[in-house]
Design a protein around this motif. Sequence first.
Motif, PDB file in Angstrom:
ATOM      1  N   VAL A 131       0.822  -1.209   0.000  1.00 41.15           N
ATOM      2  CA  VAL A 131       0.000   0.000   0.000  1.00 41.15           C
ATOM      3  C   VAL A 131       0.857   1.260   0.000  1.00 41.15           C
ATOM      4  O   VAL A 131       2.059   1.219   0.244  1.00 41.15           O
ATOM      5  CB  VAL A 131      -0.937   0.024   1.232  1.00 41.15           C
ATOM      6  N   THR A 132       0.191   2.373  -0.259  1.00 41.83           N
ATOM      7  CA  THR A 132       0.847   3.668  -0.286  1.00 41.83           C
ATOM      8  C   THR A 132       0.711   4.348   1.079  1.00 41.83           C
ATOM      9  O   THR A 132      -0.382   4.418   1.633  1.00 41.83           O
ATOM     10  CB  THR A 132       0.219   4.569  -1.361  1.00 41.83           C
ATOM     11  N   PHE A 133       1.822   4.849   1.600  1.00 37.91           N
ATOM     12  CA  PHE A 133       1.823   5.552   2.878  1.00 37.91           C
ATOM     13  C   PHE A 133       1.577   7.046   2.629  1.00 37.91           C
ATOM     14  O   PHE A 133       1.757   7.532   1.501  1.00 37.91           O
ATOM     15  CB  PHE A 133       3.144   5.319   3.604  1.00 37.91           C
ATOM     16  N   LYS A 137       4.473  -2.943   2.914  1.00 44.27           N
ATOM     17  CA  LYS A 137       3.378  -3.812   3.357  1.00 44.27           C
ATOM     18  C   LYS A 137       2.551  -3.070   4.410  1.00 44.27           C
ATOM     19  O   LYS A 137       3.100  -2.319   5.223  1.00 44.27           O
ATOM     20  CB  LYS A 137       3.931  -5.100   3.952  1.00 44.27           C
ATOM     21  N   ILE A 138       1.268  -3.323   4.423  1.00 50.59           N
ATOM     22  CA  ILE A 138       0.397  -2.595   5.348  1.00 50.59           C
ATOM     23  C   ILE A 138       0.706  -2.938   6.803  1.00 50.59           C
ATOM     24  O   ILE A 138       0.469  -2.126   7.699  1.00 50.59           O
ATOM     25  CB  ILE A 138      -1.086  -2.865   5.022  1.00 50.59           C
ATOM     26  N   ASN A 139       1.286  -4.132   7.050  1.00 54.34           N
ATOM     27  CA  ASN A 139       1.567  -4.484   8.441  1.00 54.34           C
ATOM     28  C   ASN A 139       2.753  -3.698   9.013  1.00 54.34           C
ATOM     29  O   ASN A 139       3.008  -3.725  10.215  1.00 54.34           O
ATOM     30  CB  ASN A 139       1.786  -5.995   8.595  1.00 54.34           C
ATOM     31  N   ALA A 140       3.478  -2.957   8.136  1.00 52.04           N
ATOM     32  CA  ALA A 140       4.580  -2.129   8.618  1.00 52.04           C
ATOM     33  C   ALA A 140       4.084  -0.829   9.236  1.00 52.04           C
ATOM     34  O   ALA A 140       4.811  -0.179   9.994  1.00 52.04           O
ATOM     35  CB  ALA A 140       5.533  -1.807   7.469  1.00 52.04           C
ATOM     36  N   ALA A 141       2.853  -0.449   8.931  1.00 51.91           N
ATOM     37  CA  ALA A 141       2.325   0.836   9.408  1.00 51.91           C
ATOM     38  C   ALA A 141       2.346   0.932  10.924  1.00 51.91           C
ATOM     39  O   ALA A 141       2.692   1.981  11.486  1.00 51.91           O
ATOM     40  CB  ALA A 141       0.901   1.039   8.882  1.00 51.91           C
ATOM     41  N   TYR A 142       1.999  -0.166  11.604  1.00 51.18           N
ATOM     42  CA  TYR A 142       1.956  -0.108  13.065  1.00 51.18           C
ATOM     43  C   TYR A 142       3.363   0.046  13.649  1.00 51.18           C
ATOM     44  O   TYR A 142       3.555   0.750  14.637  1.00 51.18           O
ATOM     45  CB  TYR A 142       1.292  -1.360  13.642  1.00 51.18           C
ATOM     46  N   ALA A 143       4.352  -0.587  13.014  1.00 49.76           N
ATOM     47  CA  ALA A 143       5.735  -0.457  13.494  1.00 49.76           C
ATOM     48  C   ALA A 143       6.238   0.968  13.294  1.00 49.76           C
ATOM     49  O   ALA A 143       6.969   1.504  14.133  1.00 49.76           O
ATOM     50  CB  ALA A 143       6.632  -1.441  12.759  1.00 49.76           C
ATOM     51  N   TYR A 144       5.827   1.609  12.205  1.00 50.94           N
ATOM     52  CA  TYR A 144       6.312   2.957  11.903  1.00 50.94           C
ATOM     53  C   TYR A 144       5.633   4.040  12.745  1.00 50.94           C
ATOM     54  O   TYR A 144       6.278   5.007  13.149  1.00 50.94           O
ATOM     55  CB  TYR A 144       6.075   3.284  10.424  1.00 50.94           C
ATOM     56  N   THR A 183      -1.445   3.531  11.122  1.00 49.46           N
ATOM     57  CA  THR A 183      -2.262   2.485  10.491  1.00 49.46           C
ATOM     58  C   THR A 183      -3.582   3.070  10.010  1.00 49.46           C
ATOM     59  O   THR A 183      -4.044   2.779   8.896  1.00 49.46           O
ATOM     60  CB  THR A 183      -2.518   1.344  11.484  1.00 49.46           C
ATOM     61  N   LYS A 184      -4.198   3.900  10.847  1.00 48.75           N
ATOM     62  CA  LYS A 184      -5.443   4.565  10.452  1.00 48.75           C
ATOM     63  C   LYS A 184      -5.219   5.448   9.218  1.00 48.75           C
ATOM     64  O   LYS A 184      -6.026   5.450   8.279  1.00 48.75           O
ATOM     65  CB  LYS A 184      -5.963   5.414  11.602  1.00 48.75           C
ATOM     66  N   ASP A 185      -4.112   6.211   9.204  1.00 46.50           N
ATOM     67  CA  ASP A 185      -3.816   7.109   8.089  1.00 46.50           C
ATOM     68  C   ASP A 185      -3.621   6.328   6.784  1.00 46.50           C
ATOM     69  O   ASP A 185      -4.032   6.780   5.706  1.00 46.50           O
ATOM     70  CB  ASP A 185      -2.569   7.936   8.388  1.00 46.50           C
ATOM     71  N   VAL A 186      -2.999   5.158   6.879  1.00 40.89           N
ATOM     72  CA  VAL A 186      -2.784   4.323   5.687  1.00 40.89           C
ATOM     73  C   VAL A 186      -4.119   3.801   5.153  1.00 40.89           C
ATOM     74  O   VAL A 186      -4.348   3.764   3.942  1.00 40.89           O
ATOM     75  CB  VAL A 186      -1.821   3.163   6.016  1.00 40.89           C
ATOM     76  N   LEU A 187      -5.013   3.392   6.055  1.00 45.54           N
ATOM     77  CA  LEU A 187      -6.338   2.931   5.630  1.00 45.54           C
ATOM     78  C   LEU A 187      -7.103   4.054   4.937  1.00 45.54           C
ATOM     79  O   LEU A 187      -7.815   3.820   3.952  1.00 45.54           O
ATOM     80  CB  LEU A 187      -7.126   2.422   6.836  1.00 45.54           C
ATOM     81  N   LYS A 188      -6.950   5.260   5.436  1.00 49.50           N
ATOM     82  CA  LYS A 188      -7.621   6.420   4.839  1.00 49.50           C
ATOM     83  C   LYS A 188      -7.027   6.739   3.473  1.00 49.50           C
ATOM     84  O   LYS A 188      -7.741   7.003   2.502  1.00 49.50           O
ATOM     85  CB  LYS A 188      -7.487   7.626   5.773  1.00 49.50           C
ATOM     86  N   THR A 189      -5.699   6.712   3.382  1.00 42.01           N
ATOM     87  CA  THR A 189      -5.014   7.034   2.137  1.00 42.01           C
ATOM     88  C   THR A 189      -5.365   6.070   1.018  1.00 42.01           C
ATOM     89  O   THR A 189      -5.586   6.476  -0.128  1.00 42.01           O
ATOM     90  CB  THR A 189      -3.486   7.029   2.353  1.00 42.01           C
ATOM     91  N   ASN A 190      -5.428   4.781   1.341  1.00 42.10           N
ATOM     92  CA  ASN A 190      -5.618   3.767   0.308  1.00 42.10           C
ATOM     93  C   ASN A 190      -7.073   3.418   0.027  1.00 42.10           C
ATOM     94  O   ASN A 190      -7.427   3.085  -1.105  1.00 42.10           O
ATOM     95  CB  ASN A 190      -4.863   2.497   0.698  1.00 42.10           C
ATOM     96  N   PHE A 191      -7.911   3.448   1.056  1.00 40.38           N
ATOM     97  CA  PHE A 191      -9.275   2.956   0.890  1.00 40.38           C
ATOM     98  C   PHE A 191     -10.354   3.974   1.257  1.00 40.38           C
ATOM     99  O   PHE A 191     -11.530   3.634   1.243  1.00 40.38           O
ATOM    100  CB  PHE A 191      -9.466   1.692   1.743  1.00 40.38           C
TER     101      PHE A 191
END
Length: 304
Positions: A104-106, A113-120, A126-134
Amino acid sequence: MKKSVKIVIITVLSILLVVVSAGCYAAISFQTAKEESESKLPKKNQNFTGDEQTSDKELTVMVVGNDSRDDDEDQGRSDTLMVAHYDGKTKQPKLISIMRDSYVTFPDGSQDKINAAYAYGGAQMTKDVLKTNFDLPINYYVVMDFKEFSDIIDELYPKGVTIDAEKDINLDGVDILKRKQTLHGNSLLQYARFRMDEEGDFGRIRRQQQVMDALVEQSKDLIPVWELPQVAGKMVGKIDTNVPTSLLIDLAKDFLSGKVKPLESLSVPVEGTWNFNDYTESGSVIELDEPKNAEAIKAFMKDK
């Protein structure tokens, strides 16, 4: 005043006193257990800002599951990512499961990978990535690790959860045979997280949704009502969440009443919108058509 009228008044007042006392006891039990558990749990996502609810009867909760064991090569990354939606008016629960290797796009334009969002960046990233992509709005979050999930299942479902296991599974010392059976916390967890076969994450997502469906369906058979406040308080204190206590109590009432509709589920990416790619900086990933998946999510979330 007639004796019969006095008896009626005294009886009514006695009933009200019992109800009020029971309510106070429940509130105190819940809060005491919650505070005791919270004192042992560091809060990692206090900077989370959720989207405003469009209705006080509807809410969308991001659920992040992570493996906090020190020997996990993906330490800090989310192992499971789901989005739960509940409409209190129609009593309809919905669940979106997002595959952990989705590419996914950050927000900064990079890809991973989307599972990296929580580590970052924890729950907020993670919420921001869900908003950006979907274009998926999130009101609240829940974060728990494997140990917490197992403990919570054992607390709420002391008799276990009935599952019709779709295949033989062995993971972390737990053996599960292909048949209908009752699973307790750790066994249920291993059934839900197994992905060491030819199906990989696709099979695991299906089993996770099967487990969630069973939890919803069997929620009316939880622990006795009089034990619920203390157990619920302990449970809430064990997880990292910003869902208000009052809202959790309202949700519990709906699910315990047995009037909630069967769970509806969606897996992302949806069929026909993805491809494998083994040549990225993130390793093997699932490349997906973001606009098509965003549209599928939007259609799924609509009332039918």
